[in-house]
Design an enzyme around this catalytic site. Structure first.
Site, PDB file in Angstrom:
ATOM      1  N   CYS A  22      77.047   8.377 135.088  1.00 29.04           N
ATOM      2  CA  CYS A  22      77.599   9.151 136.218  1.00 29.04           C
ATOM      3  C   CYS A  22      79.052   9.532 135.989  1.00 29.04           C
ATOM      4  O   CYS A  22      79.530  10.508 136.564  1.00 29.04           O
ATOM      5  CB  CYS A  22      77.555   8.347 137.507  1.00 29.04           C
ATOM      6  SG  CYS A  22      75.948   7.831 138.040  1.00 29.04           S
ATOM      7  N   HIS A  26      69.618   9.612 142.569  1.00 31.35           N
ATOM      8  CA  HIS A  26      69.818  10.688 141.592  1.00 31.35           C
ATOM      9  C   HIS A  26      68.889  10.397 140.410  1.00 31.35           C
ATOM     10  O   HIS A  26      68.697   9.224 140.066  1.00 31.35           O
ATOM     11  CB  HIS A  26      71.256  10.704 141.053  1.00 31.35           C
ATOM     12  CG  HIS A  26      72.258  11.389 141.938  1.00 31.35           C
ATOM     13  ND1 HIS A  26      73.521  10.898 142.133  1.00 31.35           N
ATOM     14  CD2 HIS A  26      72.194  12.552 142.633  1.00 31.35           C
ATOM     15  CE1 HIS A  26      74.201  11.722 142.937  1.00 31.35           C
ATOM     16  NE2 HIS A  26      73.413  12.724 143.262  1.00 31.35           N
TER      17      HIS A  26
HETATM   18  N1  ARG Z   1      79.306   7.654 145.302  1.00 31.37           N
HETATM   19  C1  ARG Z   1      78.704   8.725 144.574  1.00 31.37           C
HETATM   20  C2  ARG Z   1      77.681   9.424 145.454  1.00 31.37           C
HETATM   21  O1  ARG Z   1      77.014   8.769 146.209  1.00 31.37           O
HETATM   22  C3  ARG Z   1      78.078   8.216 143.299  1.00 31.37           C
HETATM   23  C4  ARG Z   1      77.550   9.309 142.433  1.00 31.37           C
HETATM   24  C5  ARG Z   1      76.826   8.813 141.211  1.00 31.37           C
HETATM   25  N2  ARG Z   1      76.469   9.876 140.370  1.00 31.37           N
HETATM   26  C6  ARG Z   1      75.326  10.017 139.673  1.00 31.37           C
HETATM   27  N3  ARG Z   1      75.226  10.992 138.857  1.00 31.37           N
HETATM   28  N4  ARG Z   1      74.304   9.233 139.830  1.00 31.37           N
HETATM   29  O2  ARG Z   1      77.518  10.620 145.434  1.00 31.37           O
END
Ligand code: ARG
Length: 267
Positions: free
Chosen positions: A261, A165
């Site tokens: 996050c 991300h």
């Molecule tokens: N376990 C979640 C996923 O893989 C973590 C999300 C983290 N969020 C972020 N905005 N980076 O989707």
């Protein structure tokens, strides 16, 4: 002036029960510790950074709802709701939509078949959106951002699966500073960053710091909150008059997320 508002969701049902990014190892989370770590973030945001926290209730069977950064991309009264790439997270979408409707936002959903993971993949720096694509978010969603908000979007390919991300690779800060991990981008992406952001505002982090989720920082006014262990970065930021708070976010790192996050700026 009204306080900044941050959306969070308590980790009541948080766990790692599937693996949709390279950080996730099933069954690894210490749930009690995760509760305490989330509380410490809540406290830092409300008591030290002076923001107000809005809560979206946890839902059984949706362990990643705690990562509200992904819920939507919010700009003024518009909320573009996430459409998750992985079916494991798609159940979150109606809950996010309900929260934004009930709280008075103009809710926008993506056209069929276009994936978009909210502010996890789209961050505003100085009136333009730096948006990631490929690992989770489709580049086609970027034009929806522009159509719905009139903001220009700079599309950046994310090339390292560990930095899936854009909010784990960059962090726009107050006073136009910009934290970033160069290793997460190709040469073109780096040129986009360097062409848009003045050299004296750029704050690169090392591979080690990026691996500790240093880019995944919460910035509220002059306060910056991130996972502990990046003392060099903390010093760079203090030298630029930021108040740095380092918290232990170990249990959320096991799911591929850290402080940023777990938050979404909604006003
Ligand atoms: N376990 C979640 C996923 O893989 C973590 C999300 C983290 N969020 C972020 N905005 N980076 O989707």
């Amino acid at each position: 002036m009204s306080k900044p508002q941050i959306l969070m969701s308590p980790p009541d049902t948080f766990t790692v029960s599937y693996a949709i990014n390279p950080w996730m190892k099933e069954g690894a989370v210490n749930w009690d510790l995760a509760q305490r770590q989330w509380e410490s973030l809540y406290k830092a945001i409300t008591e030290q950074a002076g923001a107000e926290v809005k809560l979206m209730p946890a839902v059984e069977g949706l362990p990643d709802l705690v990562f509200t950064a992904n819920a939507a991309f919010v700009y003024q009264d518009t909320a573009i709701i996430a459409h998750y790439k992985h079916v494991e997270r798609q159940g979150e979408e109606p809950h996010c939509q309900t929260w934004f409707k009930e709280n008075g936002y103009r809710v926008v959903t993506l056209p069929q078949g276009i994936y978009f993971e909210g502010a996890g993949d789209a961050l505003i720096w100085n009136g333009r959106v730096f948006a990631g694509y490929k690992t989770r978010t489709d580049i086609l969603s970027h034009q929806v951002i522009t159509q719905e908000t009139s903001l220009p979007v700079l599309s950046m390919e994310l090339i390292d699966p560990r930095f899936y991300h854009i909010d784990v690779c960059i962090c726009p800060l107050d006073r136009d500073y910009f934290i970033y991990y160069p290793g997460a981008f190709d040469e073109y992406g780096l040129r986009v960053i360097e062409a848009n952001i003045p050299q004296n505002r750029l704050i690169p982090v090392t591979a080690e710091e990026a691996g500790l989720f240093a880019c995944n920082a919460v910035n509220i006014n002059d306060t910056v909150i991130f996972n502990k262990g990046s003392d060099r970065l903390a010093k760079v930021l203090s030298d630029r008059r930021f108040k740095v708070i380092q918290l232990d976010m170990s249990e959320f790192l096991k799911s591929g997320g850290s402080t940023k996050c777990l938050t979404l700026r909604v006003a």
